[in-house]
Write a protein that holds these residues in place. Structure first.
Motif, mmCIF file in Angstrom:
data_model
loop_
_atom_site.group_PDB
_atom_site.id
_atom_site.type_symbol
_atom_site.label_atom_id
_atom_site.label_comp_id
_atom_site.label_asym_id
_atom_site.label_seq_id
_atom_site.Cartn_x
_atom_site.Cartn_y
_atom_site.Cartn_z
ATOM 1 N N PHE A 63 4.002 30.405 32.896
ATOM 2 C CA PHE A 63 3.714 31.210 32.016
ATOM 3 C C PHE A 63 5.115 31.979 31.322
ATOM 4 O O PHE A 63 6.198 31.739 32.067
ATOM 5 N N ASN A 64 5.257 32.278 30.056
ATOM 6 C CA ASN A 64 6.274 33.089 29.905
ATOM 7 C C ASN A 64 6.002 34.063 28.619
ATOM 8 O O ASN A 64 5.150 34.295 28.188
ATOM 9 N N PHE A 65 6.920 34.822 28.632
ATOM 10 C CA PHE A 65 6.846 36.027 27.620
ATOM 11 C C PHE A 65 8.252 36.615 27.560
ATOM 12 O O PHE A 65 9.158 36.364 28.145
ATOM 13 N N VAL A 66 8.344 37.486 26.468
ATOM 14 C CA VAL A 66 9.549 38.185 26.061
ATOM 15 C C VAL A 66 9.525 39.643 26.248
ATOM 16 O O VAL A 66 8.547 40.378 26.212
ATOM 17 N N ALA A 144 -4.250 32.149 25.890
ATOM 18 C CA ALA A 144 -4.962 32.800 27.100
ATOM 19 C C ALA A 144 -6.177 33.565 26.708
ATOM 20 O O ALA A 144 -6.262 34.184 25.322
ATOM 21 N N ILE A 145 -7.202 33.157 27.155
ATOM 22 C CA ILE A 145 -8.544 33.749 26.957
ATOM 23 C C ILE A 145 -9.061 34.578 28.184
ATOM 24 O O ILE A 145 -8.439 34.143 29.200
ATOM 25 N N GLY A 146 -10.011 35.495 27.950
ATOM 26 C CA GLY A 146 -10.351 36.145 29.268
ATOM 27 C C GLY A 146 -11.206 37.376 29.032
ATOM 28 O O GLY A 146 -11.828 37.466 28.053
ATOM 29 N N TYR A 147 -10.677 38.464 29.856
ATOM 30 C CA TYR A 147 -11.700 39.565 29.935
ATOM 31 C C TYR A 147 -10.357 40.914 29.936
ATOM 32 O O TYR A 147 -9.750 40.857 30.642
ATOM 33 N N PHE A 210 2.940 37.004 25.440
ATOM 34 C CA PHE A 210 2.861 36.462 26.379
ATOM 35 C C PHE A 210 1.956 35.097 26.184
ATOM 36 O O PHE A 210 1.038 34.852 25.345
ATOM 37 N N ARG A 211 2.386 33.938 26.884
ATOM 38 C CA ARG A 211 1.790 32.469 26.705
ATOM 39 C C ARG A 211 1.706 31.900 28.116
ATOM 40 O O ARG A 211 2.570 31.935 28.665
ATOM 41 N N PHE A 212 0.585 31.113 28.328
ATOM 42 C CA PHE A 212 0.597 30.005 29.368
ATOM 43 C C PHE A 212 1.370 28.935 28.983
ATOM 44 O O PHE A 212 1.525 28.565 27.829
#
Length: 221
Positions: A63-66, A144-147, A210-212
């Motif tokens: 994953f990555n993010f800034v 990304a998906i989830g809760y 945020f991204r996978f």
């Protein structure tokens, strides 16, 4: 304009230069060892600019993010990444990424996560003093998906707002390995209510970017 050397002269000689006089078998073995070391060691890659850092984590999920310059990397037991935002020693925000492993399930993850979240909430309640659940529901951040669960709590005499995201990559179905994003903020950080956490201020950039995977396409920085 001439090509800029990858390795500056003051840092030489390079590994190929050192191995050049050696037999071919020695060179091949040394190259294989060097590659193994790089593959093992490069878990977190960082590219820094004056106002932000792009962070890439490859294990146990990629994953990555800034994040902005106001954040500091800190140690946090069990965390893949932990960031802290403070001014004059006063805590304002935190952004922590932990590994998530879901039990085996059938169907879409959206049907299983609300059930999983019941047990997760019991754990979160024990972690925070004065825990009050504000809301919960499905979540999506880029691919990304989830809760998500949103809550209020206390940190000493101070009000604390929190939101935890349980996330897996959108495709393919049936993924069990993902991450938990733990966001914490305070009124001093400019967060007026628990519902507003991550919508502005220092938390906005790491959350929305945020991204996978390794690709930055589609993130909001």
């Amino acid at each position: 304009m001439g090509r800029v050397p990858v390795i500056k002269a003051e840092y030489g000689p390079t590994l190929p230069q050192l191995l050049a006089p050696r037999p071919l078998a020695v060179r091949i073995a040394a190259a294989a060892l060097a590659l193994a070391i790089v593959v093992t060691a490069v878990v977190v890659a960082i590219v820094t600019r004056p106002d932000e850092t792009a962070l890439l984590v490859r294990k146990p999920v990629t994953f990555n993010f800034v994040y902005g310059s106001q954040w500091a990397r800190v140690g946090e037991p069990g965390a893949l990444v932990a960031l802290r935002h403070a001014e004059g020693g006063l805590f304002l925000d935190s952004f922590v990424v932990r590994s998530l492993t879901l039990p085996a399930y059938r169907g879409a993850v959206g049907g299983m996560l609300p059930i999983y979240a019941d047990g997760y909430l019991r754990t979160v309640r024990r972690r925070y003093r004065g825990f009050e659940l504000v809301g919960e529901g499905r979540a999506r951040i880029n691919n990304a998906i989830g809760y998500e669960v949103t809550f209020r709590a206390r940190s000493g005499a101070r009000r604390l707002y929190g939101r935890h995201y349980l996330l897996v990559e959108e495709e393919p179905d049936g993924r069990r390995h993902g991450v938990v994003l733990e966001l914490e903020s305070t009124p001093k950080a400019g967060t007026p209510t628990a519902d507003e956490i991550g919508n502005h201020g220092a938390l906005k950039t790491p959350l929305r970017s945020f991204r996978f995977g390794e690709d930055r396409t589609g993130g909001t920085s």
